[in-house]
Design a protein around this motif. Structure first.
Motif, mmCIF file in Angstrom:
data_model
loop_
_atom_site.group_PDB
_atom_site.id
_atom_site.type_symbol
_atom_site.label_atom_id
_atom_site.label_comp_id
_atom_site.label_asym_id
_atom_site.label_seq_id
_atom_site.Cartn_x
_atom_site.Cartn_y
_atom_site.Cartn_z
ATOM 1 N N LYS A 1 -24.999 85.862 -12.182
ATOM 2 C CA LYS A 1 -23.815 85.956 -12.728
ATOM 3 C C LYS A 1 -23.214 84.677 -13.003
ATOM 4 O O LYS A 1 -22.378 84.463 -14.023
ATOM 5 C CB LYS A 1 -22.740 86.949 -12.086
ATOM 6 N N LYS A 2 -23.044 83.874 -11.947
ATOM 7 C CA LYS A 2 -22.420 82.507 -12.312
ATOM 8 C C LYS A 2 -23.305 81.517 -13.257
ATOM 9 O O LYS A 2 -22.696 80.783 -13.813
ATOM 10 C CB LYS A 2 -22.514 81.564 -10.688
ATOM 11 N N GLN A 3 -24.675 81.717 -13.204
ATOM 12 C CA GLN A 3 -25.197 81.245 -13.884
ATOM 13 C C GLN A 3 -25.237 81.651 -15.548
ATOM 14 O O GLN A 3 -25.150 80.673 -16.411
ATOM 15 C CB GLN A 3 -26.972 81.039 -13.685
ATOM 16 N N ILE A 4 -25.163 82.807 -15.631
ATOM 17 C CA ILE A 4 -24.814 83.094 -17.108
ATOM 18 C C ILE A 4 -23.477 82.768 -17.454
ATOM 19 O O ILE A 4 -23.171 82.457 -18.512
ATOM 20 C CB ILE A 4 -24.778 84.751 -16.960
ATOM 21 N N GLU A 5 -22.418 82.947 -16.714
ATOM 22 C CA GLU A 5 -21.187 82.072 -16.959
ATOM 23 C C GLU A 5 -21.054 80.968 -17.378
ATOM 24 O O GLU A 5 -20.403 80.317 -18.129
ATOM 25 C CB GLU A 5 -20.155 82.565 -15.795
ATOM 26 N N ASN A 6 -22.152 80.194 -16.987
ATOM 27 C CA ASN A 6 -22.296 78.722 -17.132
ATOM 28 C C ASN A 6 -23.228 78.423 -18.103
ATOM 29 O O ASN A 6 -23.662 77.186 -18.689
ATOM 30 C CB ASN A 6 -22.691 77.887 -15.839
ATOM 31 N N GLY A 7 -23.766 79.451 -19.012
ATOM 32 C CA GLY A 7 -24.435 79.353 -19.978
ATOM 33 C C GLY A 7 -26.042 79.347 -19.963
ATOM 34 O O GLY A 7 -26.755 79.153 -20.832
ATOM 35 N N GLY A 8 -26.492 79.511 -18.619
ATOM 36 C CA GLY A 8 -27.901 79.484 -18.313
ATOM 37 C C GLY A 8 -28.305 78.224 -17.993
ATOM 38 O O GLY A 8 -27.491 77.237 -17.788
ATOM 39 N N SER B 1 -23.650 91.614 -2.330
ATOM 40 C CA SER B 1 -23.224 91.340 -1.128
ATOM 41 C C SER B 1 -23.282 89.777 -1.171
ATOM 42 O O SER B 1 -23.886 89.142 -1.954
ATOM 43 C CB SER B 1 -24.141 91.434 0.026
ATOM 44 N N ASN B 2 -22.522 89.081 -0.138
ATOM 45 C CA ASN B 2 -22.481 87.672 -0.101
ATOM 46 C C ASN B 2 -23.786 86.871 -0.071
ATOM 47 O O ASN B 2 -24.665 87.321 0.839
ATOM 48 C CB ASN B 2 -21.597 87.321 1.018
ATOM 49 N N GLY B 3 -24.178 85.875 -1.017
ATOM 50 C CA GLY B 3 -25.069 85.223 -0.848
ATOM 51 C C GLY B 3 -26.365 86.055 -1.566
ATOM 52 O O GLY B 3 -27.463 85.561 -1.927
ATOM 53 N N SER B 4 -26.248 87.185 -2.007
ATOM 54 C CA SER B 4 -27.349 88.067 -3.027
ATOM 55 C C SER B 4 -27.330 87.297 -4.304
ATOM 56 O O SER B 4 -26.671 86.616 -4.767
ATOM 57 C CB SER B 4 -26.889 89.411 -2.919
ATOM 58 N N VAL B 5 -28.579 87.808 -4.982
ATOM 59 C CA VAL B 5 -29.084 87.085 -6.049
ATOM 60 C C VAL B 5 -28.025 87.528 -7.266
ATOM 61 O O VAL B 5 -28.015 86.915 -8.364
ATOM 62 C CB VAL B 5 -30.299 87.817 -6.317
ATOM 63 N N ILE B 6 -27.080 88.677 -7.184
ATOM 64 C CA ILE B 6 -26.333 89.165 -8.275
ATOM 65 C C ILE B 6 -25.267 88.216 -8.649
ATOM 66 O O ILE B 6 -24.958 87.652 -9.722
ATOM 67 C CB ILE B 6 -25.798 90.546 -7.985
ATOM 68 N N PRO B 7 -24.332 87.603 -7.445
ATOM 69 C CA PRO B 7 -23.364 86.616 -7.851
ATOM 70 C C PRO B 7 -24.114 85.479 -8.234
ATOM 71 O O PRO B 7 -23.350 84.940 -9.184
ATOM 72 C CB PRO B 7 -22.709 86.534 -6.197
ATOM 73 N N TYR B 8 -24.933 85.020 -7.880
ATOM 74 C CA TYR B 8 -26.077 83.913 -8.228
ATOM 75 C C TYR B 8 -26.257 84.053 -9.656
ATOM 76 O O TYR B 8 -25.880 82.872 -10.375
ATOM 77 C CB TYR B 8 -27.037 83.794 -7.334
#
Length: 636
Positions: A474-481, A465-472
Motif C-alpha cells: 500500500k505504501k509503495q502504491i501511494e508513492n507511485g510504485g 497485520s503489523n509488518g505484513s506485505v499488505i501495508p508495505y
C-alpha cells in the motif's frame, strides 16, 4: 449579477446545513391546509354568484381545526423535509384520510340532527385531493431544490451489481441521496444474457456488455452480502471488473444502514480483505462464553495486530479482567485509548513487560493470578531474525518457556500459544524458534502433574497485520510504485485478522491439552496476483501506471509455506475450519535433554551452541538455498 447569484447560492447552502424548526414546518403545513379548505369551499359553493374565494365561516374553520389536530396526532411535520421519502408521503396520506373520514362522519351527525353539514361531501373529497397533493408537492419541491443546491458536480457514474430487491433498494437510496457522490447509470446482471427490461428507466446489461472504455472514476457498487457470495461462487467476476479498471464499492446490509446520515457515507471502497473473505465463521458462542466469562485473562503481545484483536474478540464474552502485556509503550497506550473510548465498562490492566524477563513475569502472575493466557508475543520478521538469531531464540523460545513454566507454577487453567505456518519444515531461524517453542509447549502438556491445558494454534499470514506485505504494498502504491515482489511464483496462505482471532478463541475453548490446532486457510495466494489486485483496487493499471519488480527471495524465505509437516496427519474437530495436527515428534529422554541444553545455551548467550541444539531438536529445519541467503551461524 454573477457575484450576487453566487452569493445567494452560497447563503442557501449555508442555511441548508441547518434544520428548519418543526414549528415552521407546522406553520407552512397549516397554511397549505387552510388554502386547500378555501379552494374546496369555493369550488363546491358555486350556487351563490356572490361567493368569494376567501370567505371565512364556521365550517371552514372546523375543517381546518380537524386537519391541524391530525397534524399533531401523526406528527407529520416532524420529518426533515429535504430527506422526504415514501414514509413521509404515507404519513401525509394518513393525516389527510383521517381528516376526510372524520369530517364525513361529523357531516352525517350534523345532517341527521341539524339538517346541515360542515361542507358538502363532494367538497370533503375535493379537499382531500388538494390538501394531500399540496402538502406532498411542497416537500418534493424543497427536496429537489436542496438536491440542486447541494449537487456534487464531481459525482462518478456507477453501475449497481445485481438486480434483486436489495440491489434495487441500493439504487433507489443512491438516486434519492441529496449528496450525490454517485450517479447510477445502470444495473449489471450476474447472468450471461441480461433481460431487455429497465429499472428506474435505467438499462440492465450483462457482464459481457460492460463498457471497457470509459471515463476515469466509473464505479461499481455491490452489497456486502453479495460480495461474499460472489467471492465464494464466482471470484472471476470481481477479477474481471478489476481488470476493466472499475472502482468497486460496497454497502453494508440494509438493516445496518445508518438512517441518520447520507447513504454516500455508507459506501466504502472494497479492499483486499473483502476479496479474500470466505464464508462467515460460525462460532460455538456458548462454549466460548463458558470458557472466558468472568475469567482473568492475560494476553501477551497485546499491542500487536493479533494480540489487540484477540482482546477485542474477548470483550463480548465479558471476562472479569484483561491484562494487556507488551513491551511496546506507544502501541499499548493506543490499545488502552481504544478500550477507554469504545468499551469503558471493560476492566483491564496495561502492563509493560518483556517476556524474556522471568522475574518481571512472575510478579505479573503473582499480582493478577490469571486464569487463561493467550501468548502472542513474538518476533516474526524472517530476514530480521536471520540477522539477529539470538533475539529469535530469546523471545520466541525462551519467552514462551518462561510463560509455560509460570502457567504450571500458578496452575493456570488454559494456555493458548499462537504459532505460525513457518514452524512447519522451517527454512529460517524465526520458524525454527517457533517450532522449538511448540515442542516445549507440547512437552509441558505431557506433564501429568500439570493442571494446565496447553493448546497451540497454527495459521499463516494475516492480512493487514503489523509488518505484513499488505501495508508495505500500500505504501509503495501511494508513492507511485514500483511494487516489489520477491519472486513471481511465491505463494502464501492468508486470512483476515478477524477470522484468525475468532478461530484462536474457538480453539482455545475446545482444547483439552497438547493439541496443535491448524486452521483452514483456504487456497494459497500468489503474492504477484495479490500485488496486481491491490494496484487495481487503488485505481491504477498494473505494469502501466504502477510497475511491479522482482527483488529475489530474502534470507530464510521459501517459495511456499506449509501448515502441516510431512509426517503429520490431521483429525477433524466439531468446527469445519479447525483441524488437529497429529504430531509425530518423539518425546524421548534425548529430546528432553536437548530442550534443557538449548535453554542453558540461550541463558549463557551462546548463540552457536543454541543453534546446534535447535538443529538436533528440529531435524526438519533446513536453511533455504537462496542466492542471497548466507548462513549467519556456523553449522556443525
Amino acid at each position: 449579477m454573477k457575484k450576487i447569484t453566487l452569493s445567494i447560492v452560497k447563503n442557501i447552502k449555508a442555511l441548508s446545513k441547518n434544520y428548519v424548526p418543526r414549528w415552521i414546518i407546522l406553520l407552512i403545513d397549516s397554511t397549505i391546509a387552510l388554502i386547500a379548505a378555501f379552494v374546496s369551499f369555493f369550488l363546491v359553493d358555486t350556487i351563490d354568484a356572490q361567493q368569494e374565494l376567501f370567505n371565512f365561516n364556521n365550517g371552514l374553520w372546523g375543517l381546518f381545526a380537524i386537519q391541524v389536530f391530525y397534524f399533531f396526532a401523526f406528527k407529520s411535520y416532524a420529518g426533515i423535509v429535504r430527506y422526504t421519502s415514501f414514509k413521509d408521503a404515507f404519513r401525509q396520506l394518513q393525516t389527510t384520510i383521517s381528516t376526510v373520514a372524520t369530517v364525513l362522519i361529523i357531516n352525517q351527525f350534523l345532517y341527521y340532527y341539524l339538517g346541515k353539514k360542515i361542507i358538502d361531501d363532494a367538497g370533503v373529497i375535493i379537499y382531500g385531493f388538494i390538501a394531500f397533493s399540496s402538502l406532498y408537492f411542497f416537500r418534493i419541491i424543497v427536496k429537489r431544490a436542496y438536491q440542486i443546491v447541494q449537487a456534487n458536480t464531481n459525482s462518478s457514474k456507477a453501475y449497481i451489481l445485481g438486480t434483486d430487491l436489495t440491489d434495487v433498494a441500493i439504487a433507489e437510496g443512491i438516486i434519492s441521496d441529496p449528496k450525490k457522490k454517485f450517479t447510477v447509470v445502470g444495473f449489471i446482471s450476474e447472468k450471461k444474457q441480461a433481460k431487455k427490461n429497465k429499472i428506474f428507466t435505467l438499462p440492465i446489461i450483462s457482464v459481457d456488455q460492460i463498457p471497457i472504455k470509459r471515463t476515469k472514476g466509473d464505479s461499481i457498487i455491490i452489497s456486502s452480502e453479495k460480495l461474499i457470495k460472489i467471492n465464494r461462487e464466482n471470484p472471476a467476476l470481481i477479477q474481471q471488473l478489476l481488470e476493466y479498471n472499475y472502482k468497486i464499492y460496497k454497502l453494508p446490509e440494509i438493516q445496518n444502514w445508518d438512517n441518520t446520515q447520507s447513504l454516500s457515507a455508507e459506501v466504502k471502497k472494497v479492499n483486499l480483505e473483502d476479496l479474500l473473505q470466505r464464508n462467515p465463521i460460525k462460532l460455538n458462542k456458548n462454549r466460548i462464553r463458558k470458557t472466558y466469562e468472568s475469567r482473568t485473562i492475560l494476553v501477551t503481545g497485546a499491542a500487536g495486530s493479533i494480540g489487540s484483536d484477540i482482546v477485542n474478540q474477548l470483550i463480548p464474552f465479558e471476562p472479569e479482567l484483561i491484562i494487556l502485556l507488551d513491551q511496546a509503550e506507544t502501541p499499548l497506550h493506543t490499545v488502552s485509548l481504544f478500550l477507554d473510548n469504545d468499551h469503558p465498562d471493560i476492566a483491564y490492566k496495561k502492563v509493560i513487560a518483556d517476556v524474556t524477563n522471568l522475574k518481571r513475569l512472575n510478579s505479573v502472575f503473582e499480582t493478577y493470578k490469571p486464569d487463561i493466557v493467550f501468548h502472542g508475543a513474538a518476533y516474526k520478521h524472517v530476514p530480521m531474525m536471520e540477522d539477529n538469531p539470538f533475539e529469535a531464540f530469546s523471545v520466541n523460545y525462551m519467552g514462551t518457556k518462561n510463560l509455560v513454566d509460570l502457567a504450571q507454577k500458578y496452575n493456570i487453567n488454559r494456555f493458548v500459544f499462537v504459532s505460525t505456518d513457518k514452524a512447519v519444515n522451517p527454512t529460517n531461524i524465526m520458524g525454527a524458534s517457533k517450532r522449538s517453542a511448540e515442542i516445549y509447549v507440547q512437552a509441558a502438556a505431557r506433564n501429568q502433574l500439570s493442571r494446565t491445558n496447553f493448546i497451540t494454534t497454527r495459521f499463516g499470514n494475516v492480512l493487514g497485520s503489523n509488518g505484513s506485505v499488505i501495508p508495505y504494498f500500500k505504501k509503495q502504491i501511494e508513492n507511485g510504485g514500483p511494487v516489489t515482489v520477491t519472486h513471481k511464483d511465491i505463494t502464501r496462505y492468508f486470512m483476515t485478522i478477524d477470522e484468525a482471532c475468532q478461530l484462536v478463541l474457538e480453539a482455545g475453548a475446545m482444547g483439552k491439552g497438547g493439541e496443535i490446532y491448524v486452521f483452514d486457510m483456504g487456497k494459497p495466494v500468489k503474492i504477484l496476483n495479490l500485488a496486481e489486485q491491490m494496484i487495481r483496487l487503488s485505481g491504477f493499471i498494473p505494469y502501466e501506471e504502477i510497475d511491479i519488480v522482482f527483488s529475489g527471495l530474502r534470507p530464510g524465505e521459501k517459495l511456499y509455506e506449509e501448515l502441516l509437516a510431512d509426517e503429520e496427519n490431521t483429525l477433524p474437530t466439531h468446527h469445519e475450519k479447525i483441524l488437529i495436527a497429529k504430531n509425530s515428534f518423539r518425546f524421548s529422554t534425548e529430546n528432553f535433554k536437548l530442550l534443557d541444553e538449548m535453554t542453558t545455551s540461550i541463558e549463557n548467550c551462546d548463540v552457536e551452541n543454541a543453534f546446534n541444539k535447535m538443529k538436533l531438536l528440529v531435524p526438519e529445519y533446513k536453511q533455504a538455498d537462496n542466492d542471497d541467503n548466507q548462513p549467519k551461524i556456523k553449522v556443525v
